[in-house]
Design an enzyme around this catalytic site. Sequence first.
Site: not given
Ligand code: PGA
Length: 253
Positions: A9, A11, A95, A97, A167, A173, A213
Amino acid sequence: MRKKIVAGNWKMNKSLQEGIELAKEVNNRVKALAPSQTLIILGTPFIHLSEVNKIADSVAISAQNCATEVSGAYTGEVSAAMIASTGCQYVILGHSERRSYYGETDEILQKKVMRALENNLDIIFCVGEVLADREAGKHFDIVKSQLENGLFNLSAEQFTHIIIAYEPVWAIGTGKTATSAQAEEMHQFIRATIASRYGEKTADDTSILYGGSCNAKNADELFSQPNVDGGLIGGASLKADDFLAIINARQKH
Ligand code: PGA
Protein backbone atom coordinates in the site's frame (compact mmCIF):
# COMPACT_ATOMS: atom_id res chain seq x y z
CA MET A 1 -8.20 -22.64 -1.26
CA ARG A 2 -7.15 -19.33 0.21
CA LYS A 3 -4.19 -17.53 -1.29
CA LYS A 4 -0.94 -16.36 0.21
CA ILE A 5 -0.76 -12.66 -0.53
CA VAL A 6 1.71 -9.83 -0.01
CA ALA A 7 0.14 -6.50 -0.94
CA GLY A 8 1.90 -3.15 -0.90
CA ASN A 9 0.00 0.00 0.00
CA TRP A 10 2.04 2.89 -1.31
CA LYS A 11 -0.41 5.44 0.13
CA MET A 12 0.31 8.99 -1.16
CA ASN A 13 3.94 8.35 -2.07
CA LYS A 14 6.01 8.27 -5.29
CA SER A 15 5.87 10.47 -8.37
CA LEU A 16 4.74 8.67 -11.52
CA GLN A 17 8.37 8.15 -12.60
CA GLU A 18 9.45 6.88 -9.17
CA GLY A 19 6.46 4.57 -9.03
CA ILE A 20 7.21 3.06 -12.43
CA GLU A 21 10.83 2.44 -11.37
CA LEU A 22 9.76 0.74 -8.14
CA ALA A 23 7.10 -1.35 -9.88
CA LYS A 24 9.60 -2.46 -12.56
CA GLU A 25 12.12 -3.54 -9.97
CA VAL A 26 9.58 -5.41 -7.84
CA ASN A 27 8.00 -7.03 -10.91
CA ASN A 28 11.35 -8.24 -12.25
CA ARG A 29 12.51 -9.57 -8.92
CA VAL A 30 9.19 -11.37 -8.37
CA LYS A 31 9.50 -12.88 -11.85
CA ALA A 32 12.88 -14.29 -10.88
CA LEU A 33 11.22 -16.12 -7.95
CA ALA A 34 8.99 -18.11 -10.32
CA PRO A 35 7.10 -20.22 -9.69
CA SER A 36 5.91 -17.95 -6.90
CA GLN A 37 3.18 -19.38 -4.67
CA THR A 38 2.44 -15.90 -3.39
CA LEU A 39 0.16 -13.38 -5.06
CA ILE A 40 1.90 -10.00 -5.06
CA ILE A 41 -0.25 -6.88 -5.34
CA LEU A 42 0.95 -3.28 -5.69
CA GLY A 43 -1.50 -0.75 -4.26
CA THR A 44 -0.55 2.40 -6.11
CA PRO A 45 -2.05 5.89 -6.30
CA PHE A 46 -4.68 6.24 -9.05
CA ILE A 47 -2.41 8.04 -11.50
CA HIS A 48 0.09 5.15 -11.51
CA LEU A 49 -2.38 2.36 -12.25
CA SER A 50 -2.40 2.45 -16.02
CA GLU A 51 1.37 2.83 -16.45
CA VAL A 52 2.23 0.23 -13.83
CA ASN A 53 -0.24 -2.17 -15.40
CA LYS A 54 1.66 -1.96 -18.70
CA ILE A 55 4.86 -3.28 -17.16
CA ALA A 56 3.41 -5.66 -14.56
CA ASP A 57 3.41 -9.26 -15.68
CA SER A 58 4.30 -10.91 -12.36
CA VAL A 59 2.38 -8.70 -9.94
CA ALA A 60 -1.24 -7.50 -9.75
CA ILE A 61 -2.30 -3.90 -9.25
CA SER A 62 -4.68 -2.37 -6.72
CA ALA A 63 -6.23 1.05 -6.26
CA GLN A 64 -6.48 2.43 -2.71
CA ASN A 65 -10.02 3.81 -2.88
CA CYS A 66 -12.95 4.29 -5.25
CA ALA A 67 -16.01 6.54 -5.49
CA THR A 68 -19.40 5.68 -3.97
CA GLU A 69 -21.16 6.83 -7.16
CA VAL A 70 -21.19 5.32 -10.64
CA SER A 71 -20.33 8.42 -12.69
CA GLY A 72 -21.25 12.06 -13.13
CA ALA A 73 -20.70 15.41 -11.47
CA TYR A 74 -18.44 14.39 -8.58
CA THR A 75 -15.38 16.59 -9.01
CA GLY A 76 -12.14 14.91 -8.03
CA GLU A 77 -13.61 11.43 -7.61
CA VAL A 78 -12.43 8.27 -9.41
CA SER A 79 -15.01 5.61 -10.17
CA ALA A 80 -14.61 1.86 -9.89
CA ALA A 81 -15.28 1.60 -13.65
CA MET A 82 -12.39 3.98 -14.36
CA ILE A 83 -10.13 1.91 -12.12
CA ALA A 84 -11.13 -1.31 -13.87
CA SER A 85 -10.52 0.32 -17.26
CA THR A 86 -6.80 0.65 -16.43
CA GLY A 87 -6.51 -3.14 -16.14
CA CYS A 88 -6.41 -2.95 -12.34
CA GLN A 89 -8.02 -5.95 -10.58
CA TYR A 90 -8.13 -4.91 -6.91
CA VAL A 91 -9.14 -2.03 -4.69
CA ILE A 92 -8.31 -1.40 -1.03
CA LEU A 93 -11.40 -0.18 0.85
CA GLY A 94 -11.99 0.78 4.47
CA HIS A 95 -8.40 1.63 5.31
CA SER A 96 -8.28 3.30 8.72
CA GLU A 97 -6.78 6.46 7.18
CA ARG A 98 -9.85 6.73 4.94
CA ARG A 99 -12.16 5.96 7.85
CA SER A 100 -10.61 8.53 10.18
CA TYR A 101 -9.33 11.36 7.92
CA TYR A 102 -12.11 11.23 5.31
CA GLY A 103 -15.03 10.16 7.47
CA GLU A 104 -15.73 6.89 5.66
CA THR A 105 -18.56 5.20 7.53
CA ASP A 106 -19.81 1.63 7.18
CA GLU A 107 -22.63 2.98 5.01
CA ILE A 108 -20.20 4.72 2.63
CA LEU A 109 -18.05 1.61 2.51
CA GLN A 110 -21.03 -0.58 1.61
CA LYS A 111 -21.61 1.62 -1.44
CA LYS A 112 -17.94 1.51 -2.45
CA VAL A 113 -17.91 -2.28 -2.08
CA MET A 114 -20.94 -2.54 -4.42
CA ARG A 115 -19.35 -0.26 -7.03
CA ALA A 116 -16.16 -2.32 -6.93
CA LEU A 117 -18.02 -5.63 -7.31
CA GLU A 118 -20.12 -4.26 -10.18
CA ASN A 119 -16.83 -3.64 -11.99
CA ASN A 120 -15.29 -7.03 -11.21
CA LEU A 121 -12.72 -5.65 -8.81
CA ASP A 122 -11.70 -7.82 -5.87
CA ILE A 123 -11.58 -5.93 -2.59
CA ILE A 124 -8.98 -5.78 0.14
CA PHE A 125 -11.27 -4.70 2.98
CA CYS A 126 -9.51 -3.29 6.04
CA VAL A 127 -10.71 -3.63 9.61
CA GLY A 128 -9.01 -2.85 12.91
CA GLU A 129 -9.37 -1.19 16.29
CA VAL A 130 -7.74 1.91 17.77
CA LEU A 131 -5.58 1.60 20.87
CA ALA A 132 -8.30 2.80 23.27
CA ASP A 133 -10.62 0.04 22.01
CA ARG A 134 -7.98 -2.60 22.59
CA GLU A 135 -7.16 -1.27 26.04
CA ALA A 136 -10.88 -1.32 26.89
CA GLY A 137 -11.10 -4.93 25.66
CA LYS A 138 -13.45 -3.91 22.83
CA HIS A 139 -11.26 -4.93 19.88
CA PHE A 140 -13.26 -8.03 18.98
CA ASP A 141 -16.56 -6.12 19.08
CA ILE A 142 -15.18 -3.33 16.89
CA VAL A 143 -13.82 -5.68 14.24
CA LYS A 144 -17.03 -7.74 14.28
CA SER A 145 -19.15 -4.66 13.71
CA GLN A 146 -16.87 -3.45 10.88
CA LEU A 147 -17.29 -6.83 9.17
CA GLU A 148 -21.03 -7.05 9.77
CA ASN A 149 -21.85 -3.47 8.81
CA GLY A 150 -19.41 -3.16 5.91
CA LEU A 151 -19.66 -6.57 4.26
CA PHE A 152 -22.26 -8.97 5.59
CA ASN A 153 -24.97 -7.62 3.28
CA LEU A 154 -23.08 -9.40 0.47
CA SER A 155 -24.23 -12.69 -0.99
CA ALA A 156 -22.00 -15.74 -0.54
CA GLU A 157 -20.90 -15.41 -4.17
CA GLN A 158 -20.05 -11.74 -3.75
CA PHE A 159 -18.09 -12.50 -0.59
CA THR A 160 -15.69 -14.72 -2.56
CA HIS A 161 -14.29 -11.44 -3.98
CA ILE A 162 -13.27 -10.19 -0.53
CA ILE A 163 -9.82 -10.31 1.03
CA ILE A 164 -9.70 -9.10 4.64
CA ALA A 165 -6.82 -7.05 6.03
CA TYR A 166 -6.67 -6.85 9.82
CA GLU A 167 -4.84 -3.63 10.58
CA PRO A 168 -4.82 -2.57 14.23
CA VAL A 169 -4.75 1.21 13.95
CA TRP A 170 -2.18 1.49 16.75
CA ALA A 171 0.26 -0.54 14.66
CA ILE A 172 -0.04 1.43 11.39
CA GLY A 173 3.07 3.46 10.65
CA THR A 174 4.06 3.43 14.33
CA GLY A 175 6.75 0.76 14.30
CA LYS A 176 4.66 -1.02 16.95
CA THR A 177 3.61 -4.35 15.45
CA ALA A 178 0.96 -6.62 16.90
CA THR A 179 2.61 -9.72 18.31
CA SER A 180 2.13 -12.83 16.23
CA ALA A 181 -0.14 -14.16 19.00
CA GLN A 182 -2.31 -11.03 18.90
CA ALA A 183 -2.54 -11.23 15.11
CA GLU A 184 -3.36 -14.95 15.12
CA GLU A 185 -6.01 -14.51 17.82
CA MET A 186 -7.78 -11.78 15.82
CA HIS A 187 -7.43 -13.60 12.50
CA GLN A 188 -9.01 -16.70 14.07
CA PHE A 189 -11.82 -14.52 15.38
CA ILE A 190 -12.35 -12.94 11.94
CA ARG A 191 -12.46 -16.37 10.30
CA ALA A 192 -14.97 -17.62 12.87
CA THR A 193 -17.11 -14.51 12.34
CA ILE A 194 -17.08 -15.10 8.58
CA ALA A 195 -17.95 -18.78 9.18
CA SER A 196 -20.98 -17.85 11.27
CA ARG A 197 -22.36 -15.77 8.37
CA TYR A 198 -21.14 -17.65 5.27
CA GLY A 199 -20.17 -21.12 6.52
CA GLU A 200 -16.88 -22.89 7.21
CA LYS A 201 -15.87 -23.40 3.60
CA THR A 202 -16.10 -19.72 2.66
CA ALA A 203 -14.31 -18.74 5.86
CA ASP A 204 -11.55 -21.23 5.16
CA ASP A 205 -11.16 -19.93 1.61
CA THR A 206 -10.94 -16.25 2.65
CA SER A 207 -7.45 -14.74 2.72
CA ILE A 208 -6.86 -12.68 5.86
CA LEU A 209 -3.84 -10.36 5.77
CA TYR A 210 -2.11 -8.63 8.65
CA GLY A 211 -1.10 -4.97 8.31
CA GLY A 212 0.61 -2.51 10.63
CA SER A 213 4.39 -2.03 10.77
CA CYS A 214 4.99 -5.38 9.11
CA ASN A 215 8.62 -5.39 7.98
CA ALA A 216 11.48 -7.60 6.89
CA LYS A 217 12.30 -8.47 10.52
CA ASN A 218 8.87 -9.45 11.85
CA ALA A 219 7.22 -10.85 8.69
CA ASP A 220 8.60 -14.35 9.14
CA GLU A 221 7.13 -14.73 12.63
CA LEU A 222 3.77 -13.23 11.63
CA PHE A 223 3.46 -15.43 8.52
CA SER A 224 4.25 -18.56 10.54
CA GLN A 225 0.78 -18.25 12.12
CA PRO A 226 -1.82 -20.56 10.55
CA ASN A 227 -4.50 -17.89 10.10
CA VAL A 228 -2.19 -15.13 8.84
CA ASP A 229 -2.32 -15.55 5.06
CA GLY A 230 -0.13 -12.61 4.19
CA GLY A 231 0.42 -8.92 4.72
CA LEU A 232 -0.74 -5.47 3.70
CA ILE A 233 2.46 -3.48 3.77
CA GLY A 234 2.73 0.31 3.93
CA GLY A 235 6.13 1.86 4.64
CA ALA A 236 8.12 -1.29 3.85
CA SER A 237 6.52 -1.55 0.38
CA LEU A 238 8.24 1.65 -0.76
CA LYS A 239 11.68 0.05 -1.08
CA ALA A 240 12.12 -2.99 -3.31
CA ASP A 241 14.66 -4.64 -0.96
CA ASP A 242 12.35 -4.42 2.05
CA PHE A 243 9.29 -5.53 0.10
CA LEU A 244 11.14 -8.47 -1.43
CA ALA A 245 12.37 -9.58 1.98
CA ILE A 246 8.73 -9.70 3.14
CA ILE A 247 7.74 -11.64 0.00
CA ASN A 248 10.55 -14.10 0.70
CA ALA A 249 9.31 -14.54 4.26
CA ARG A 250 5.82 -15.34 2.90
CA GLN A 251 7.27 -17.86 0.43
CA LYS A 252 9.02 -19.77 3.22
CA HIS A 253 5.88 -20.93 5.03
P1 PGA B 1 2.54 0.39 7.64
O1 PGA B 1 1.10 0.61 6.97
O2 PGA B 1 3.06 -0.92 7.12
O3 PGA B 1 3.35 1.57 7.20
O4 PGA B 1 2.32 0.36 9.13
C1 PGA B 1 0.24 -0.48 6.74
C2 PGA B 1 -1.04 0.02 6.14
O5 PGA B 1 -1.53 1.10 6.54
O6 PGA B 1 -1.62 -0.62 5.24
